[in-house]
Write an enzyme that holds these catalytic residues in place. Structure first.
Site, PDB file in Angstrom:
ATOM      1  CG  ASP A 278      -2.188   0.881   0.912  1.00  0.00           C
ATOM      2  OD1 ASP A 278      -2.135   1.695  -0.029  1.00  0.00           O
ATOM      3  OD2 ASP A 278      -3.194   0.775   1.635  1.00  0.00           O
TER       4      ASP A 278
HETATM    5  C1  BGC Z   1      -5.092   3.286   0.235  1.00  0.00           C
HETATM    6  C2  BGC Z   1      -5.298   2.280  -0.872  1.00  0.00           C
HETATM    7  C3  BGC Z   1      -5.220   2.971  -2.209  1.00  0.00           C
HETATM    8  C4  BGC Z   1      -3.883   3.666  -2.325  1.00  0.00           C
HETATM    9  C5  BGC Z   1      -3.655   4.320  -3.671  1.00  0.00           C
HETATM   10  C6  BGC Z   1      -3.868   4.134   0.022  1.00  0.00           C
HETATM   11  O1  BGC Z   1      -3.831   5.197   0.904  1.00  0.00           O
HETATM   12  O2  BGC Z   1      -5.001   2.603   1.470  1.00  0.00           O
HETATM   13  O3  BGC Z   1      -6.540   1.639  -0.706  1.00  0.00           O
HETATM   14  O4  BGC Z   1      -5.407   2.047  -3.250  1.00  0.00           O
HETATM   15  O5  BGC Z   1      -3.799   4.631  -1.307  1.00  0.00           O
HETATM   16  O6  BGC Z   1      -4.437   5.428  -3.888  1.00  0.00           O
END
Ligand code: BGC
Length: 730
Positions: A278
């Site tokens: 993530d």
């Molecule tokens: C979130 C993810 C997301 C990623 C990209 C993160 O902060 O937890 O779910 O896909 O950002 O935008």
């Protein structure tokens, strides 16, 4: 004669092409494939230079340099193609880029939030929605979506419950499969399909207190039986990527867990795609204090099994050195690169790297897409109360007041994570209600004071009040300590109710809210979630009876915040639920354990009313016993006993009566939507076999333990029509 390198030859197998390409890559080029880069206005030249020099695995938030800051931004297909051109034409090996973006519940045509989509209990329709999301996103050059979110959530305080399918592993697994098939189709190389990403692996929804990013403590048995099934379903449906979560679980950060990522996901589940971290979850291993520095973070995450790093640069900065020092093996590097390249070949990117700029304008928010959005929004809404059949409303001959804080909102229709939905394409509730019944609807002006609202309500025959949450009250790190309605709304609803007029409350929300006070004073309640671009029209369709509600709750609705965690599939305890069968061996009951509130939820999982009524009868099983390798058929007759055509979701719950570990009192193991005319009947059959009756035991193995099982069929999780059967030893 100039011969094409093998990896550029589309007639060869993907394995052969990957092998050839790998053999030509330098270590730096390999490491660049393990990087997802973020291009911002201040680093564009740097990013382009990096890609020219080494190529890159992926670019995040493709299509926007503004990282989701605006909903009304122009499409930037040309810009995506420009990055791709640099990778394909100017880098040494010409490896195309994956453009990743959060396409969570639609791209331009926004569908209900995933929690709402789960409430349809209609995986086929959900698959259609994700097919449309893929078609729209791909037309804009996005070839990878960070969805579906598969985190089971038992705590509605957690804002991200909006992004998933709620509390139940079986329902969430059906939705996981639908989303993966919708995004990826059967053939990923179809230009209208994109790569899906199952996230956030794993147990992220178990954050203590519903506080996002927080620690989760989940026993291995619960992890495997409750949190794992949707990920397993996604892997079985062929999901090409999985995202590792932010949080720490059982003392180990999820993005640094060899057990979870390599042994369980890639080993046991045989996941052959790649794992992406993530956002910054690799470098955050330093903040978890399990490593001293970013070099340690790169080593831990990479050896644990995270193949690609989102945004931060610990891999790019340290993997080469870690390989040279022998702390990271070249085999592991090749394994990760091979996983990523395989997906790129499967997507057909080497053959079709560019987006067609002419296509988007024809398909984005097309009438066909809007029609599906309206249909799924209608199916997602849950009728929780309808005293005296107040709903549906008449369109003429009555004065209907339309009021409440959500009446003129647009963003609240869309909900969280709608980077590309356009507000001006989203009708408000006021507009939709007026369009549906221009003669009847009277709008209270949006800036009406509360006393003016009451005066307006006084003049009406029926009051419709639109309550609930803004789009920003759920979603990532948007948690609440109390699930009561936002401040002031309950008081206002109660004041309006005191006028003694028929009162309909429609709730827009990203989570289950505490409706105890509303339920005491409203005659009808329709729970509409954040229903998407066509959500307001869908609400009007239901309120005026153009369609009949059929949504079912994907999560239990507590009576008060203090009841959390509240889920229907709780384990048997020593002093629980009729374990010894004093009354009926098939009874299912929540035990009252608080002195100040009943043990049951206000509305149970699977609950939802209709404008018509259904009766279930003649439950039968095709045999009293089965061997572990056999299947038992459970049938029931469903009859529409009301006066309108309508759909009902028939649900099948199972209990393993005696097991080697404590097991849930009941678990959903099947559901079917049936659509019946008044007076019409249909036989619905569920098949139960090893898949439905087995579970992970204390030894981490899946087992079907012979013995007695109970089965119930009904229209929500309190179903009482049941019988028993036995699984006998082979
Ligand atoms: C979130 C993810 C997301 C990623 C990209 C993160 O902060 O937890 O779910 O896909 O950002 O935008």
């Amino acid at each position: 004669m100039h011969t094409l390198p093998l990896y550029k030859n589309p007639s060869l197998s993907i394995d052969r092409r990957v092998e050839d390409l790998l053999s030509r890559m330098t270590l730096e080029e390999k490491i660049a494939q393990l990087y997802q880069i973020w291009a911002r206005p201040d680093n564009i030249d740097e990013v382009k230079a990096f890609i020219r020099r080494y190529g890159v695995g992926s670019r995040i938030l493709a299509g926007s340099n503004l990282a989701g800051s605006g909903q009304e931004k122009a499409l930037e297909i040309e810009e995506i193609n420009e990055y791709q051109r640099i990778a394909v034409e100017e880098s040494r090996l010409g490896i195309p880029i994956l453009f990743g973006r959060d396409v969570i519940h639609g791209y331009r045509t926004i569908f209900p939030i995933p929690l709402g989509m789960a409430a349809t209990f209609d995986p086929e329709l959900v698959e259609q929605a994700y097919t449309i999301a893929a078609r729209e996103a791909s037309s804009a050059g996005v070839n990878w979506s960070f969805a579906p979110m598969l985190d089971i959530a038992r705590d509605p305080r957690w804002g991200r419950i909006a992004e998933g399918s709620g509390e139940d592993p079986y329902l969430a697994s059906q939705m996981a499969r639908a989303a993966v098939l919708g995004f990826q189709g059967k053939d990923l190389s179809d230009p209208e399909r994109i790569l899906a990403c199952a996230k956030h692996y794993i147990g992220y929804g178990g954050a203590e207190g519903g506080r996002d990013y927080n620690t989760a403590e989940i026993t291995d048995v619960t992890l495997r039986n409750i949190y794992l099934p949707p990920f397993k379903a996604a892997v079985e449906a062929g999901v090409g990527s999985v995202m590792s979560a932010f949080h720490d679980i059982n003392g180990e950060p999820a993005s640094g867990s060899h057990y979870l990522l390599t042994e369980l996901l890639k080993g046991e589940l045989k996941f052959t795609g790649f794992v992406i971290s993530d956002w910054a979850s690799v470098s955050e291993l330093v903040h978890h204090r399990v490593v001293e520095d970013e070099r340690g973070a790169a080593r831990l995450a990479f050896t644990a099994g995270v193949d690609m790093e989102m945004v931060t640069q610990t891999y790019v900065n340290h993997l080469k050195d870690l390989v040279e020092s022998g702390e990271v093996s070249l085999e592991r590097i090749d394994d990760a690169v091979q996983r990523i390249l395989t997906v790129k070949f499967r997507l057909g990117l080497f053959e079709h790297p560019y987006a067609d700029a002419t296509k988007a304008s024809q398909i984005l928010f097309s009438p066909g897409h809007q029609q599906v959005a309206r249909q799924i929004a209608r199916e997602s809404m849950v009728l929780l109360k309808n005293q005296g059949n107040l709903l549906p409303l008449k369109k003429t001959g009555v004065k209907i007041a339309v009021m409440g804080p959500l009446v003129n909102q647009r963003a609240a229709l869309l909900g969280s994570w709608t980077l590309d939905g356009l507000l001006h394409e989203t009708q408000t509730v006021a507009e939709a209600m007026q369009q549906a019944a221009p003669d009847a609807v009277r709008l209270a002006s949006s800036d009406a004071l509360q006393d003016e609202m009451l005066a307006e309500a006084m003049k009406a025959d029926v009051i419709t009040f639109f309550a609930g949450e803004s789009d920003g009250r759920s979603g990532e790190n948007h948690n609440v300590a109390s699930i009561d309605l936002p401040a002031g709304q309950e008081e206002l609803i109660e004041a309006i109710a005191r006028l003694g007029k028929p009162l309909v409350v429609v709730v827009l929300a990203g989570r289950p809210l505490n409706l105890s006070r509303v339920a005491r004073c409203a005659d009808a309640i329709l729970y509409a979630w954040h229903p998407g671009s066509l959500g307001a029209a869908a609400i009007a369709d239901l309120l005026f009876g153009e369609d009949v509600p059929s949504g079912k709750l994907p999560a239990s609705f507590p009576r008060t915040t203090g009841q959390i965690p509240m889920h229907y599939n709780f384990n048997s305890t020593g002093r629980s639920f009729n374990a010894v069968g004093e009354t009926s061996p098939l009874e299912y009951a929540y035990v009252d354990r608080y002195l100040d509130v009943p043990g049951s939820p206000l509305y149970p999982f699977g609950f939802g009313l209709s404008y018509t009524t259904f009766s279930l009868s003649d439950l039968s099983i095709d045999r009293p016993e089965i061997h572990p390798d056999e299947v038992i058929c459970v049938s029931v007759q469903v009859t529409n006993t009301g006066s309108r055509p309508g759909a009902e979701v028939i649900q099948c719950y199972v209990q393993d009566c005696v097991a080697s570990i404590t097991r849930p009192v009941r678990e959903l193991k099947g559901f079917t939507r049936v659509y019946l005319q008044p007076g019409e009947s249909q036989i619905v059959t569920f098949q139960l076999g090893a898949e439905e009756l087995s579970f992970y035991g204390a030894d981490r193995r899946r087992r079907l333990e012979p013995g007695m099982f109970k089965v119930w069929v009904g229209t929500d999780s309190t179903a009482s029509l049941g019988t028993t059967f036995r699984v006998i030893k082979s």
